[in-house]
Write an enzyme that holds these catalytic residues in place. Structure first.
Site, mmCIF file in Angstrom:
data_model
loop_
_atom_site.group_PDB
_atom_site.id
_atom_site.type_symbol
_atom_site.label_atom_id
_atom_site.label_comp_id
_atom_site.label_asym_id
_atom_site.label_seq_id
_atom_site.Cartn_x
_atom_site.Cartn_y
_atom_site.Cartn_z
ATOM 1 N N ALA A 1 -0.445 -3.187 -2.319
ATOM 2 C CA ALA A 1 -1.042 -3.916 -1.530
ATOM 3 C C ALA A 1 -1.806 -4.851 -1.087
ATOM 4 C CB ALA A 1 -2.399 -2.537 -1.101
ATOM 5 N N GLU B 1 7.078 0.340 -5.935
ATOM 6 C CA GLU B 1 5.939 1.104 -7.001
ATOM 7 C C GLU B 1 5.865 2.681 -7.556
ATOM 8 O OE1 GLU B 1 3.212 0.902 -3.703
ATOM 9 O OE2 GLU B 1 1.540 2.017 -4.481
ATOM 10 N N GLU C 1 1.527 -8.948 1.916
ATOM 11 C CA GLU C 1 2.351 -8.431 2.715
ATOM 12 C C GLU C 1 1.633 -9.050 4.411
ATOM 13 O OE1 GLU C 1 -0.489 -4.884 1.649
ATOM 14 O OE2 GLU C 1 1.287 -3.957 1.612
ATOM 15 N N ARG D 1 -2.249 3.991 6.486
ATOM 16 C CA ARG D 1 -2.148 2.672 7.110
ATOM 17 C C ARG D 1 -1.453 1.640 8.681
ATOM 18 N NH1 ARG D 1 -3.504 -1.995 4.448
ATOM 19 N NH2 ARG D 1 -3.885 -1.677 3.147
ATOM 20 N N PHE E 1 8.730 -5.260 -3.878
ATOM 21 C CA PHE E 1 8.128 -4.724 -2.396
ATOM 22 C C PHE E 1 8.290 -3.765 -1.488
ATOM 23 C CE2 PHE E 1 12.550 -7.702 -2.279
ATOM 24 C CZ PHE E 1 11.665 -8.492 -2.405
ATOM 25 N N ARG F 1 6.229 -2.664 1.757
ATOM 26 C CA ARG F 1 5.489 -5.097 1.935
ATOM 27 C C ARG F 1 4.539 -4.060 3.111
ATOM 28 N NH1 ARG F 1 7.565 -10.286 1.359
ATOM 29 N NH2 ARG F 1 6.340 -11.400 1.062
#
Lengths: 771, 481
Positions: A521, A243, A720, A321, A239, A353
């Site tokens: 992403a 990362e 996502e 974002r 989720f 996410r």
């Protein structure tokens, strides 16, 4: 040539839906996660010694008792780091072990490697640590007042929004707090490192980013990237939380393994995991809209302030974002989007996410709810009036939206969910009931697909065809439950027209496909599917050249076998003949997303290859005496382009929605004034359980969906976007609270809408309505 | 010292000795028996990734219960059958529960999946109903972060009847063969574990070891070990004392023994009043209710236990026992201060006696939490009001989460008693809660919310009890529009 857009082609799976490749092993317990791998002899178990302050100088770190404790083999501190004490993705500001300055409560000071985990844990408790306390900046407000930032405030502008708003016939403004979110992947952070010859290390880790794990370990240890092999078979959930945040633990275990030449394992238990790893950013957002009497926007102004935590991590891109999605699906006409990225003395917030997108979308949906209320209009009508494709097509970052299907999806959903009639019925209910109020909302999602850091939009794959006709598939993406592997395997099976069962899915390894981007992403299938397809096509091209030379005709791959002129051969026989003719049956495929570019200095360009769309309609009930609330019905229509695998895609849609619903309702992160996270286990941090799934939950893939861009089989990313469908729940709750004041006063409801926050919004509204 | 622990696993008898008495079944499985299908998700009984199934003889039949292996101490396996995900099927030869999960796409990352399979297996084995509401209750203790639960509920709805019942006779026989003839007594590196077979035996052992930890379901004590890393020197388990497992109908009241688990008390309490039924439904997940006990929820003295406010309001009394001496007290008197109860060394809670609220009483139980199911309460209320001729004759109103102990609201009760049963009276009485309580704020709720919500719960009781009663319970709400 790739014929990825071939409209006539139907993937095998579409006629015979196939589920997750690992499902039989999941349900039998045979799927191996890292802690299930038989422990190698001599394994060391690591435990992290954590700072007990959020902000302090360490004046004394006496580890002598730790070193002498039973079973302890090694104690590591920043002094033991051979090269660079930094595990950050790029900013250089995140130490493996803190040196003298502690920057969040729980920050690793040292690490114990012992013969067993209980021994390591018991030993760590013997450390003597003294601190000179410094004032911690815990909240966004405190950091803002102190000017504590991870980078300069960013601004994005379209036209002259302040002037447009000032000149608009109607204006509304407000403030919205949006909480963070713990990933709560069921498998906590874990790594197992096995030393090889010399500096070589084999690293098993639960990560979305094997390449970065490899690079960071090499950076910390001062060895070549090539000496480090990182392998990921599967994660028990990611989720976004694996990362970057998985890297630190792998690096600790690597350091212990290198120093001792023994295998080393680190596994964070749930409480440590929640304290030591970053979460979704919480935001404070001020907003203002200008619009006309029909609710059509003239301009929007947003000011975001995000709690980034003690280091940058991925906060630059995450906050970018949020700015990119402050328009959601709407042409704002003019916009001013300001984004403060605040450095606090809390754990470093990270990818989750949606990656900032959800927080950005929250504010425009809140603002449109307020605009509609101020005009006495149905919020759905105000939304429909402002969609891209209806009222404009230019985003605040200069990209033109050419693929909007938001209106089609919303209108279809409004009809299928019976939105209009239900709104009328709910209005009647609310008029007749004093205490139990109901609300409904239908909101869209438009989510930009591509890493906004353009160079990350590349992927590699490695395909081997063996002489028995079996195919080994490797690609740079990682499997965290989202079904990436099965989707890519379908693409490969389809390319050669062989049964899915003859494609062997293998674990992700940095020595097979190098220099990969994180599986993030929502890009996994888009990038890796195309890279795998390109590898297949390269092999097919070689096979075609061989067939042309040998038989004078190009081969045709069909479900019935390989057609070569008049001959039909099995795939196995054909590739075997090619092998005997010395044709290479192995290829590395590569893909980079075309046509995207972005200038971060001006925040303009085309950061997104395309957009994914969807809409949801949610109905809620609220007890205005206690604030208790419940989602009673949800209808979803979501665009996945041409689905590579409807079963997998529906799983992402439902799972994303429920996860988003949790974020906005029951999931609350609480830090006390000293910076201590007090919600660090499922006893205090409440993700949705089965009972929270709305009793009526209608969900469908939007049938006409087809990606207008040349993506793999015209599919769209799905990881996502569905999470943000849950914003409809928050708008419905707002609607229910607004009914207390007869929809004359806009509620000040913040997220997550716990019973306490809902009751506070009801009380606040009553005060304002009455006073 | 003593005999080994004997339990059934995959049809065979396993013997265990030389283990730490607080070794969890999860760690036994993962690190001793290398059965790694069972996962650790939280080590506190809140996520269900470690769910296994216990088979236990009850009245000659085998009773199947899903439990959390992470907080279950291995000695409790003695005389029982253990089923793990490996007991069911393998890839290529899946059990119908597993196949239903595959067919419904019930797994994504797969980490919670074995636990979910085992919860469904227990439901199937128990012949539980598989409507959506029942399945949601059966799965409330299994967190899944990927699916959103729909596919899992679909698996439960389509898994069918258990194919395993034909073996139940043989299983019962095998269990009979390992039933202990005498209580379990383990010693390992100076640490001891007793599991006596009767209350008398228990009383004797506890008198001899008054510093011992009493272990009932272990849904609290288990966390002392897994979360606080505490070393328990001596443990006395109630799990095998058959005469503490009784629920006795005393006519107008029921007596619930110390070892009665929530799941077994549910029906009896729900018969006393349906409000008890809903409270128990929301208490923990099924795995917790399958282990935890009503008396344990009282005995540990937590200020946020769900049972005490409701039981106090119902006029429950507590039976304490030390050796052969017993004393009885109103439940409310048991709680002296935070972490302090009226219990002597060597004395244990033997039973609680709960009176049936008379049908003409206004009796409400209310629990406020961030999540409806399987959450710890921020505020819990037990409200019991007598009204005759439009006047309040008496009131017993107790709260949890409002003070250092669960306790009654004297000022509120006084403000009600003798007054006309009107909205104005109730508002005055609600305001009086400010005199009764000065709650603290924590991660579950602020002090201000606790106080206001407590007041509103009283008002809600009035609204719901009034003639045109509006049912305000959000948890019961269904789609309207």
């Amino acid at each position: 040539m790739a014929d990825s857009g071939a409209a006539a082609r139907i993937l095998p799976v579409l006629s015979a839906p196939s589920g997750h490749d690992s499902a039989p092993r999941h349900v039998s317990g045979e799927a191996l996660y890292i802690d299930d791998i038989p422990e190698p002899p001599g394994l060391l178990h690591l435990y992290v010694g954590q700072a007990a302050r959020a902000h302090a100088r360490v004046t004394r770190l006496d580890l002598s008792a730790v070193r002498k404790a039973p079973g302890v083999v090694l104690v590591l501190t920043s002094d033991d780091v051979p090269a660079k004490n930094d595990i950050s993705p790029f900013a250089g500001d995140d130490p493996l072990f803190s040196e003298d300055l502690v920057r969040f409560m729980g920050q690793p000071l040292f690490c114990v490697a012992a013969e067993s985990l209980p021994k390591a844990r018991a030993a760590a408790a013997l450390a003597v640590v003294e601190y000179a306390d410094l004032e911690p900046l815990v909240t966004t407000e405190a950091a803002r007042a102190a000017g504590s930032r991870i980078e300069a405030t960013q601004e994005m502008r379209l036209g002259d929004a302040p002037a447009a708003i000032a000149a608009a016939p109607h204006r509304v403004s407000g403030h919205l707090s949006v909480g963070g979110q713990e990933h709560f992947y069921l498998e906590g952070q874990i790594a197992l490192v096995i030393p090889g010859e010399g500096p070589d290390l084999h690293v098993w880790t639960s990560t979305q980013h094997p390449t970065e794990t490899q690079h960071v370990i090499a950076r910390v240890l001062g060895c070549m990237d090539a000496a480090i092999t990182v392998e990921v078979r599967r994660m028990g959930g990611g989720f976004g939380g694996k990362e970057t945040q998985s890297v630190q633990w792998a690096a600790m275990a690597a350091l212990a393994a290198l120093k001792t030449r023994r295998p080393a394992k680190i596994r964070l238990d749930r409480d440590d995991d929640m304290v030591l790893t970053g979460k979704r950013h919480d935001f404070e957002i001020a907003w203002e809209l200008g619009f006309d009497a029909e609710g059509r926007l003239h301009g929007a102004a947003f000011e975001f302030a995000a709690r980034c935590g003690h280091s940058a991590d991925l906060s630059h891109a995450i906050n970018d974002r949020a700015m990119f999605h402050a328009d959601n699906a709407y042409a704002l006409q003019s916009a001013e989007i300001i984004s403060h990225r605040l450095r606090t003395h809390t754990v470093s917030n990270t990818a989750f996410r949606g990656f900032g997108g959800p927080q950005g979308m929250m504010v425009i949906e809140r603002a449109l709810d307020a605009a509609a209320l101020s005009l006495g209009k149905d919020p759905l009508d105000v939304r429909l009036a402002n969609l891209y494709g209806v009222s404009g097509d230019l985003t605040p970052y200069g990209q033109t939206v050419t693929d909007s299907v938001a209106r089609e999806i919303m209108e279809e959903l409004a009809a299928s969910s019976g939105y209009r009639a239900r709104r009328a019925a709910i209005t009647r209910w609310n008029a007749a009931h004093e205490h139990l109020k109901r609300g409904i909302a239908l909101t869209p999602v438009k989510f930009g697909i591509s890493f906004t850091t353009t160079h990350l939009n590349q992927a590699g794959a490695l395909v081997h065809v063996y002489t028995d006709g079996s195919i080994s598939l490797n690609h740079g993406g990682t499997e965290m439950g989202q079904g990436l592997n099965i989707k890519v395997a379908q693409v490969v099976a389809d390319a050669f027209q062989v049964p899915l069962a003859s494609v062997k899915i293998t674990s992700t390894r940095t020595d097979k496909v190098p220099n990969t981007s994180a599986t993030a992403a929502s890009s996994g299938s888009d990038l890796n599917g195309m890279a795998a397809l390109n590898a297949c096509n390269e092999i097919k091209d070689r096979l075609a050249a061989y067939a042309l030379a040998a038989f004078g005709v190009a081969p045709e791959f069909t479900a019935g076998g390989v057609q070569v002129g008049e001959r039909t051969m099995t795939f196995k026989a054909f590739v075997n003949e090619a092998y005997l003719a010395r044709v290479s049956l192995s290829a590395a495929g590569f893909y980079k997303t075309p046509d995207i570019h972005y200038d971060r200095a001006t925040h303009t360009g085309r950061p997104f290859y395309y957009f994914a769309y969807g809409a949801a309609c949610s109905e809620v009930a609220v007890d205005t005496l206690t604030g208790e609330n419940k989602v009673v019905r949800v209808d979803i229509l979501h665009d996945v382009g041409r689905s590579l695998n409807p079963a997998i895609d529906l799983g992402q849609i439902e799972g994303g929605f429920i996860q988003g619903m949790g974020w906005l309702t029951t999931e609350e992160l609480v830090f006390d004034a000293k910076g201590r996270l007090t919600t660090h286990a499922p006893s205090t941090y409440k993700i949705p359980t089965a009972g929270d799934r709305p009793e009526i939950f209608n969900m469908a893939i939007w049938a006409p969906g087809e990606n207008r861009e040349d993506t793999v089989h015209r599919s769209k990313a799905v990881g996502e976007p569905p999470l943000m469908l849950a914003i409809s729940v928050f708008s419905a709750l707002t609607d229910a609270v607004a009914s207390v004041g007869g929809h004359r006063v806009m509620p000040n409801l913040d997220a997550p809408a716990t019973p306490e926050r809902v009751l506070a919004a009801v009380n606040d509204l009553r005060r304002r309505a009455g006073g | 010292m003593g005999r080994p622990i004997r339990f059934l696993l995959d049809g065979g008898v396993r013997e265990l000795s030389g283990i730490a008495p607080t070794l969890t079944v999860l760690n036994l499985l993962r690190y001793h028996l290398r059965r790694t299908g069972t996962k650790e998700g939280c080590a506190e009984g809140d996520c269900g990734a470690c769910t296994v199934v216990l088979g236990e003889l009850e009245g000659g039949q085998v009773r199947f219960r899903a439990v959390n292996a992470c907080i279950l101490f291995a000695p409790i396996l003695d005389g029982r059958a253990l089923f793990t995900v490996e007991s069911l099927g393998r890839e290529g030869a899946l059990h119908p529960v597993q196949q239903a999960m595959v067919d419904s796409h019930g797994s994504q990352c797969g980490f919670c999946t074995p636990g979910i399979v085992m919860s469904l297996y227990a439901a199937q084995r128990s012949g539980a109903t598989t409507d959506a509401a029942s399945l949601k209750d059966a799965l409330a203790g299994n967190l899944c972060r990927c699916t959103g639960y729909g596919p899992i509920l679909a698996a439960g709805a389509t898994m069918g009847a258990s194919p395993d019942t034909a073996g139940d006779g043989a299983l019962a026989e095998a269990l009979r063969a390992i039933q202990p003839a005498e209580g379990l007594e383990l010693e390992h590196k100076g640490r001891r574990f007793f599991s006596p077979l009767s209350a008398d035996e228990l009383a004797k052992i506890y008198e001899e070891h008054p510093q011992a930890t009493i272990l009932a379901g272990g849904t609290d004590v288990g966390l002392w070990v897994t979360k606080q890393q505490r070393v328990l020197e001596t443990v006395i388990s109630l799990n095998d004392a058959a005469d503490l497992r009784g629920i006795d109908d005393l006519g107008g009241s029921i007596r619930i023994g110390a070892a009665v688990r929530y799941v077994d008390a549910h029906a009896g309490l729900a018969r006393l009043h349906p409000q008890f039924g809903e409270l128990l439904r929301r208490l923990g997940g099924l795995q917790v209710r399958n282990l935890g006990t009503v008396c344990g929820n009282i005995a540990n003295g937590s200020p946020i236990g769900d049972m005490p406010p409701a039981l106090i309001a119902a006029g429950a009394t507590l039976v304490l026992r030390k050796g052969q001496a017993r004393r009885e007290m109103p439940l409310e008197d048991y709680f002296l201060a935070y972490g302090k109860q009226d219990r002597q060394p060597g004395e244990f809670v033997e039973a609680v006696i709960v009176r049936k609220p008379a049908p003409d009483r206004i009796f409400r139980i209310a629990k406020l939490s961030k999540r409806f199911d399987q959450d710890i309460s921020a505020v819990c209320a037990g409200i019991n009001i007598g009204v005759a001729d439009g006047r309040v004759t008496d009131a017993c109103i107790a709260f949890g989460g409002m003070a250092a102990t669960p306790r009654r609201a004297a000022a509120c009760e006084a403000a009600l008693t003798g007054q006309p049963w009107t909205g104005a009276t109730v508002e005055t009485a609600a305001e009086a809660l400010s005199q009764d309580f000065t709650p603290i704020g924590d991660m579950r709720a602020s002090a201000a919310y606790r106080l206001e919500a407590a007041k509103n719960l009283l008002i809600r009781t009035y609204v719901e009890a009034s003639e045109a009663g509006e049912d305000i319970r959000t948890a019961q709400a269904v789609a309207y529009g």
